[in-house]
Design an enzyme around this catalytic site. Sequence first.
Site, PDB file in Angstrom:
ATOM      1  N   CYS A  82      36.599  36.811  40.432  1.00 44.95           N
ATOM      2  CA  CYS A  82      36.562  36.117  40.778  1.00 44.95           C
ATOM      3  C   CYS A  82      35.114  35.329  41.325  1.00 44.95           C
ATOM      4  O   CYS A  82      34.426  34.720  40.171  1.00 44.95           O
ATOM      5  CB  CYS A  82      37.394  35.294  41.897  1.00 44.95           C
ATOM      6  SG  CYS A  82      37.576  33.633  42.261  1.00 44.95           S
ATOM      7  N   HIS A 177      42.424  37.423  40.097  1.00 40.55           N
ATOM      8  CA  HIS A 177      41.985  38.528  40.632  1.00 40.55           C
ATOM      9  C   HIS A 177      43.632  39.954  40.442  1.00 40.55           C
ATOM     10  O   HIS A 177      44.645  39.963  41.399  1.00 40.55           O
ATOM     11  CB  HIS A 177      42.681  38.522  42.140  1.00 40.55           C
ATOM     12  CG  HIS A 177      41.776  37.610  42.709  1.00 40.55           C
ATOM     13  ND1 HIS A 177      40.515  37.977  44.150  1.00 40.55           N
ATOM     14  CD2 HIS A 177      41.903  36.452  43.334  1.00 40.55           C
ATOM     15  CE1 HIS A 177      39.508  37.093  44.652  1.00 40.55           C
ATOM     16  NE2 HIS A 177      40.212  36.336  44.128  1.00 40.55           N
ATOM     17  N   GLU A 179      43.674  42.893  41.485  1.00 40.30           N
ATOM     18  CA  GLU A 179      43.487  43.509  42.633  1.00 40.30           C
ATOM     19  C   GLU A 179      44.922  43.381  43.586  1.00 40.30           C
ATOM     20  O   GLU A 179      44.878  44.657  44.381  1.00 40.30           O
ATOM     21  CB  GLU A 179      42.131  43.797  43.479  1.00 40.30           C
ATOM     22  CG  GLU A 179      42.358  41.905  44.596  1.00 40.30           C
ATOM     23  CD  GLU A 179      41.362  41.561  43.791  1.00 40.30           C
ATOM     24  OE1 GLU A 179      40.830  40.563  44.718  1.00 40.30           O
ATOM     25  OE2 GLU A 179      40.855  41.430  42.745  1.00 40.30           O
TER      26      GLU A 179
END
Length: 539
Positions: A82, A177, A179
């Site tokens: 990001c 993202h 994660e």
Amino acid sequence: MHSKILILDFGSQVTQLIARRVRDSGVFSEVFPYDVSDEFVRNYGAAGVILSGGPNSVIEGDESPRVPQAVFELGVPVMGICYGMQAMAEQLGGKVENGKVREFGYAEVRAHGHTALLKDISDFTTPEGHGMLKVWMSHGDKVNEMPPGFKLMASTPNCPIAGMADEERRMYAFQFHPEVTHTVQGKAIIARFVHDICGCKSDWNMPDYIAEAVEKIRQQVGSDEVILGLSGGVDSSVAAALIHRAIGDQLTCVFVDHGLLRLDEGKMVMEMFAESLGVNVIHIDAVDQFMGHLAGVSDPEAKRKIIGREFVEVFQVEAGKRKNAKWLAQGTIYPDVIESAGKGKKGHTIKSHHNVGGLPETLNLQLLEPLRELFKDEVRKLGVALGLPHDMVYRHPFPGPGLGVRILGEVKKEFADLLRRADAIFIEELRKTPFVATPGASEATDNGIPHRNWYDATSQAFAVFLPVKSVGVMGDGRTYEYVVALRAVQTQDFMTAHWAHLPHELLGNVSNRIINEVRGINRVVYDISGKPPATIEWE
């Protein structure tokens, strides 16, 4: 020496999830603020670097956070996420613009170029043969021109450059993202990066962590005594066991009854630690002290600060009785630090945590926080590895301020007594109701063991006291009594959470019992808010 990944934090509220995903791969990782020095980066010994997301814009020019130049000169793999992607692009000669269409939430990304990072990783294939990924986006700005040497790695209709790669320099970046759990292949992408791209081995595990943590505690503390505030919750219990493993009788646990504990909490804690584990535990009755200072206070932040302050005062008084007491131990864990935007964070404060936000500068004890870098699931694994009873370790977390943050508004003894009984009924019904999967409910724990009951199936469940009254009817009479809200969530890491889809029959039983058995409550409601936008605790 363990392989390790350096994570630079640009302020994302989910930065610690990157560390969690790396550790899930058996590789050690640490998070540091983005503005560490070039010397720190060069001397850290990272096998790879990950740049987190963040709330800023690189378009702000000199005001925007920048990646230390040493990161790009180390010669180790780098992955930007990001904002990390945008900063990488801008600093390496690319261009970033403010996107006309912002992307927040679910998106489908097309993979390009058969890169080493994404090869054979996809969620589905289009009829045209394109590999697609189901991901989570959260951005306004976007890269509109890649730096020299980079090629396209991923795209969406609204974000033509959703991923880029310079395979020669082993630099990769995503606008989405990986994660977060919403990115289905995120775990696989991060594992590919740390293992295949960075060459890390899966050499970080709980037994090794215990050995290293024990040695670190011994070196840090020396011959000093340590006092720890024991709440009976998972975090303080595991912290006590770990510290006791390291320094034995140098640890004294202080169990403070502030009038905001769960039903029979004091009895259980004393039996478990003093009698079963052989830990030195001092039981202090401080109900009047806490209630006196909380009287008339309704602001959540003020309540947390007061409770934290009074805890510290109690500890200091107790420490004064011990000539060699120099350390105050706490069960602070990563999510506590993140939500308080504490040390190492560039994010925005959501709310202060008792463990990290209520300590005055006049504290005469040094802080010992052996769990500060661990997520909740890691804390539980640590507890089991230390030999703590399974039911203790997998007990739902309980906040340091206790019921003080589950009574909205002013805290009164009357409210605490009502809430304590209502909460006990809720937990009892969850424990005795066999688990049968409902739509939206997880069917098994992280280690694959089926849930025995609905208590096991929820990550955290509790009652909240609402300081409002509602009209009701009991028998032939009118009632005007208080309202209780039930809260139950399912989560792996407590950074994000889904509300638990409890069976209606179970909720009905809980409601009936509370209304009939707890005089003073005539209405029960159920909280169906996720995190985000809500936090797990109401205050």
